[in-house]
Design an enzyme around this catalytic site. Sequence first.
Site, PDB file in Angstrom:
ATOM      1  N   MET A  92       0.799  -1.235   0.000  1.00 19.01           N
ATOM      2  CA  MET A  92       0.000   0.000   0.000  1.00 19.01           C
ATOM      3  C   MET A  92       0.830   1.283   0.000  1.00 19.01           C
ATOM      4  O   MET A  92       0.345   2.327   0.424  1.00 19.01           O
ATOM      5  CB  MET A  92      -0.963  -0.011   1.196  1.00 19.01           C
ATOM      6  CG  MET A  92      -1.954  -1.160   1.173  1.00 19.01           C
ATOM      7  SD  MET A  92      -2.928  -1.251  -0.346  1.00 19.01           S
ATOM      8  CE  MET A  92      -4.089   0.074  -0.043  1.00 19.01           C
ATOM      9  N   ARG A  93       2.063   1.219  -0.466  1.00 16.49           N
ATOM     10  CA  ARG A  93       2.878   2.428  -0.626  1.00 16.49           C
ATOM     11  C   ARG A  93       3.145   2.635  -2.103  1.00 16.49           C
ATOM     12  O   ARG A  93       3.371   1.657  -2.827  1.00 16.49           O
ATOM     13  CB  ARG A  93       4.238   2.306   0.090  1.00 16.49           C
ATOM     14  CG  ARG A  93       4.169   2.031   1.554  1.00 16.49           C
ATOM     15  CD  ARG A  93       3.479   3.100   2.346  1.00 16.49           C
ATOM     16  NE  ARG A  93       4.124   4.408   2.277  1.00 16.49           N
ATOM     17  CZ  ARG A  93       3.601   5.508   2.805  1.00 16.49           C
ATOM     18  NH1 ARG A  93       2.418   5.468   3.394  1.00 16.49           N
ATOM     19  NH2 ARG A  93       4.243   6.655   2.746  1.00 16.49           N
ATOM     20  N   HIS A 111      -3.964  -5.780  -9.603  1.00 23.60           N
ATOM     21  CA  HIS A 111      -4.958  -4.741  -9.293  1.00 23.60           C
ATOM     22  C   HIS A 111      -6.356  -5.337  -9.460  1.00 23.60           C
ATOM     23  O   HIS A 111      -6.617  -6.008 -10.458  1.00 23.60           O
ATOM     24  CB  HIS A 111      -4.763  -3.540 -10.224  1.00 23.60           C
ATOM     25  CG  HIS A 111      -5.731  -2.443  -9.945  1.00 23.60           C
ATOM     26  ND1 HIS A 111      -5.662  -1.679  -8.797  1.00 23.60           N
ATOM     27  CD2 HIS A 111      -6.822  -2.016 -10.629  1.00 23.60           C
ATOM     28  CE1 HIS A 111      -6.665  -0.813  -8.794  1.00 23.60           C
ATOM     29  NE2 HIS A 111      -7.375  -0.994  -9.888  1.00 23.60           N
ATOM     30  N   ASP A 147      -1.348   2.157 -10.939  1.00 22.40           N
ATOM     31  CA  ASP A 147      -2.188   1.148 -11.589  1.00 22.40           C
ATOM     32  C   ASP A 147      -2.168   1.313 -13.109  1.00 22.40           C
ATOM     33  O   ASP A 147      -3.206   1.348 -13.779  1.00 22.40           O
ATOM     34  CB  ASP A 147      -3.630   1.188 -11.036  1.00 22.40           C
ATOM     35  CG  ASP A 147      -3.649   0.894  -9.544  1.00 22.40           C
ATOM     36  OD1 ASP A 147      -2.833   0.065  -9.090  1.00 22.40           O
ATOM     37  OD2 ASP A 147      -4.457   1.506  -8.830  1.00 22.40           O
TER      38      ASP A 147
HETATM   39  C1  GRF Z   1      -5.894  -7.505  -3.496  1.00 21.05           C
HETATM   40  O1  GRF Z   1      -7.243  -7.283  -3.797  1.00 21.05           O
HETATM   41  C2  GRF Z   1      -5.008  -6.933  -4.578  1.00 21.05           C
HETATM   42  O2  GRF Z   1      -5.581  -7.000  -5.842  1.00 21.05           O
HETATM   43  C3  GRF Z   1      -4.861  -5.498  -4.144  1.00 21.05           C
HETATM   44  O3  GRF Z   1      -4.789  -5.545  -2.743  1.00 21.05           O
HETATM   45  C4  GRF Z   1      -5.437  -6.712  -2.275  1.00 21.05           C
HETATM   46  C5  GRF Z   1      -4.433  -7.472  -1.461  1.00 21.05           C
HETATM   47  O4  GRF Z   1      -4.989  -8.597  -0.828  1.00 21.05           O
HETATM   48  N1  GRF Z   1      -3.717  -4.892  -4.794  1.00 21.05           N
HETATM   49  P1  GRF Z   1      -4.024  -9.668  -0.160  1.00 21.05           P
HETATM   50  O5  GRF Z   1      -3.166  -8.927   0.864  1.00 21.05           O
HETATM   51  O6  GRF Z   1      -3.207 -10.295  -1.238  1.00 21.05           O
HETATM   52  O7  GRF Z   1      -4.957 -10.662   0.506  1.00 21.05           O
END
Ligand code: GRF
Length: 217
Positions: A92-93, A111, A147
Site C-alpha cells: 500500500m505504498r 490490481h 495502476d
Molecule cells: C488484493 O485485492 C489486490 O488485488 C490489491 O490488494 C489486495 C491485497 O490482498 N492490490 P491480499 O493482501 O493479497 O490478501
Amino acid sequence: MARLKVGVLISGRGSNLQALIDACARPGFPAEIALVLSNVAGVKGLERAERAGIQCRVLAHRDFPNRAAFDTAIDAALTQAGIGLVCLAGFMRILGEAFVERWRDRLVNIHPSLMPAFKGLHTHERALAAGVRFTGCTVHFVRAAMDDGPIIVQAAVPVLPGDDAERLAARVLEAEHEAYPLALRFIAEGRVRVVEERVEIAGSITKPPSHLLNPQG
Ligand code: GRF
C-alpha cells in the site's frame, strides 16, 4: 534451470502472497520466493511467509525521512537477496519513479479491476456504482503512474444481482489467486516480452468462448 528469485512486497493480509507461495511449492514451478518484505509489522502476510520458511523483512516507511530513502532501502534489500522479479501483492505504498525505472519490466502488481477501468482504491464499490456487468483483476508491469503499465494476465468476473462490495471482492479475489501465479509462471518461463508497451506471451493458449454474456436471459 535455475528458478527465478522473487521478492514479494506486502502490507497486510497476504492472500495473494499465499497463492504465490502455494504455486512455488508445486513441483517444477519455475520460480521461488526468496524474500518477503512488509512495510507494516505484525501483518498476516508475514505469518504466512514465516510458516513457509521464507526470509522476511519489515521496513516501516515511517522510519525513513522521505520516500526516496524508503525506496532505496527496499531496493538494497531486494538486491542483497539476489531478487530477479518483484511482485507487489497488496503493497500500500507508492514507489517512486527512480525505483520503478530501476526495476522496469521486473516489477509486477495485481490490481482488482479490469484495467484500465477503476484504477486506484475502492474498485468494487466503483464497479457496482457504474453498473458494469463484468469486472475482474489485472496483473501488469508497473509504471510510474498508479495502476498503469503493460497488462500480462486478466481474469474477468461477472457482477451478479445482489452483489455488494464484499461479495464482489471475494469473487474477484478468487480470480486473483489464479491470475497471479499464472502470470508469474509465464514470466519465470521467460515467455513474456514487452513490445511497445504491450505484453507478448510466447505459446500462450486462449480458449475462452468468443464472448461472455451477463445476464444471459
Ligand atoms: C488484493 O485485492 C489486490 O488485488 C490489491 O490488494 C489486495 C491485497 O490482498 N492490490 P491480499 O493482501 O493479497 O490478501
